[in-house]
Design a protein around this motif. Sequence first.
Motif, PDB file in Angstrom:
ATOM      1  N   UNK A  77     -15.869  43.196 -21.249  1.00 55.31           N
ATOM      2  CA  UNK A  77     -16.104  42.868 -19.883  1.00 55.31           C
ATOM      3  C   UNK A  77     -16.739  41.353 -19.633  1.00 55.31           C
ATOM      4  N   UNK A  78     -17.629  41.147 -20.830  1.00 56.66           N
ATOM      5  CA  UNK A  78     -18.451  39.836 -20.816  1.00 56.66           C
ATOM      6  C   UNK A  78     -17.256  38.721 -20.859  1.00 56.66           C
ATOM      7  N   UNK A  79     -16.350  38.805 -21.913  1.00 58.58           N
ATOM      8  CA  UNK A  79     -15.100  38.209 -22.115  1.00 58.58           C
ATOM      9  C   UNK A  79     -14.306  38.013 -20.979  1.00 58.58           C
ATOM     10  N   UNK A  80     -14.262  38.835 -20.223  1.00 54.70           N
ATOM     11  CA  UNK A  80     -13.146  38.792 -18.883  1.00 54.70           C
ATOM     12  C   UNK A  80     -14.115  37.917 -17.932  1.00 54.70           C
ATOM     13  N   UNK A  81     -15.310  37.884 -17.956  1.00 53.61           N
ATOM     14  CA  UNK A  81     -16.081  37.163 -16.982  1.00 53.61           C
ATOM     15  C   UNK A  81     -16.223  35.775 -17.302  1.00 53.61           C
ATOM     16  N   UNK A  82     -16.294  35.245 -18.882  1.00 58.71           N
ATOM     17  CA  UNK A  82     -15.960  34.186 -19.278  1.00 58.71           C
ATOM     18  C   UNK A  82     -14.822  33.297 -19.170  1.00 58.71           C
ATOM     19  N   UNK A  83     -13.594  34.375 -19.195  1.00 59.02           N
ATOM     20  CA  UNK A  83     -12.193  33.769 -19.236  1.00 59.02           C
ATOM     21  C   UNK A  83     -11.612  33.659 -17.756  1.00 59.02           C
ATOM     22  N   UNK A  84     -11.627  34.779 -17.373  1.00 59.34           N
ATOM     23  CA  UNK A  84     -11.261  34.865 -15.852  1.00 59.34           C
ATOM     24  C   UNK A  84     -12.018  34.278 -14.586  1.00 59.34           C
ATOM     25  N   UNK A  85     -13.236  34.199 -14.843  1.00 56.97           N
ATOM     26  CA  UNK A  85     -14.300  33.670 -13.755  1.00 56.97           C
ATOM     27  C   UNK A  85     -15.092  32.455 -14.090  1.00 56.97           C
ATOM     28  N   UNK A  86     -14.802  32.010 -15.255  1.00 62.21           N
ATOM     29  CA  UNK A  86     -15.624  30.880 -15.865  1.00 62.21           C
ATOM     30  C   UNK A  86     -17.213  31.132 -15.927  1.00 62.21           C
ATOM     31  N   UNK A  87     -17.647  32.353 -16.149  1.00 61.58           N
ATOM     32  CA  UNK A  87     -18.988  32.756 -16.286  1.00 61.58           C
ATOM     33  C   UNK A  87     -19.768  32.015 -17.479  1.00 61.58           C
ATOM     34  N   UNK A  88     -20.920  31.728 -17.097  1.00 64.09           N
ATOM     35  CA  UNK A  88     -21.869  30.871 -18.151  1.00 64.09           C
ATOM     36  C   UNK A  88     -22.464  32.092 -18.922  1.00 64.09           C
ATOM     37  N   UNK A  89     -22.270  31.893 -20.457  1.00 63.72           N
ATOM     38  CA  UNK A  89     -22.855  32.928 -21.387  1.00 63.72           C
ATOM     39  C   UNK A  89     -24.381  33.150 -21.024  1.00 63.72           C
ATOM     40  N   UNK A  90     -24.923  31.860 -20.611  1.00 57.92           N
ATOM     41  CA  UNK A  90     -26.508  31.980 -20.429  1.00 57.92           C
ATOM     42  C   UNK A  90     -26.752  33.105 -19.483  1.00 57.92           C
ATOM     43  N   UNK A  91     -25.935  33.419 -18.593  1.00 57.87           N
ATOM     44  CA  UNK A  91     -26.215  34.328 -17.386  1.00 57.87           C
ATOM     45  C   UNK A  91     -25.510  35.594 -17.429  1.00 57.87           C
TER      46      UNK A  91
END
Length: 300
Positions: A77-91
């Motif tokens: 799910x973390x990978x999806x947040x990063x790849x689909x939504x541009x989420x920042x790893x730090x958050x």
Amino acid sequence: QLGQFDVLHSHHWFSGAAALPVARERGIPHVQSFHSIAADPATPLSEGERPESAGRIAGEELLARESDAVVVVSEAEASTVRSRLGGDDARIWIVPPGVDGSVFRPAAVGARRAASPYVVAAARVQPLKGLDLAIEAIADISLEARPTLVIAGDVSSEAGDYVDELRRLADARGIADHVTFIGPQSRADLAFLFRGAAAVLVPSHSETYGLVALEGSASGVPVVAAAAGGLREAVVDGETGVVLESRDPQDWANEIERILTDAPYAAGLAAAGREHAERLSWERSAAGLEDVYRRVLGRS
């Protein structure tokens, strides 16, 4: 009137869209859990996964960028947040779910087993859950070893006549008498069902985590799961169960039949599964979530 809170934690994107402005107005941190994330129309979709509206995608992107923390249940799910939504790893914070080992527990030593072996697939009855693969796999198991497939779960409103399609498939494969639909179950009834099963099957095309797999392991039952999303984390391949990259029914049939016919192998998976589940309690999950709250508040 809302009282004074330290943190506002939203579940699903609609809640986040409503709560983020409130958190900003009150000057408190906002934490977001998505549980499911929209698939962009340009994204290759898993079977049964539908693209969502542009409004939802834009809303989830905003929440991923602006929330003080995004809590996810798996690295998948973390990978999806990063790849689909541009989420920042730090958050992004991974807090795996837990399982109640007092409810989902192995059968007592010496407990009487079902007269005929059965395997369980517990899921919403919809194409995304891949229940057709479970039926095809059972049909490919040799007649002398073939178990009954028990499908537990409610029919999704958007699934149309999918349950009828599954019944027709079972009939066409000549195993209508080996497939039983029992509808949604209470937690206690599902736990009882798992305890008596030879295996728990999770053939989903996509899973954020796959809590059913962990509940199966906690019940002391081998799990056979698709290599989809968080199932790779919920099941330890070759240790607590089998994770299959293949969706070839014969490959699934072979793994299920081995569990049914090789008692020491099945017992090893079951014992390791229970140990794995005992390390993933709800208390551990709650402590992980508390740590996220403390960090966004700057208390640690």
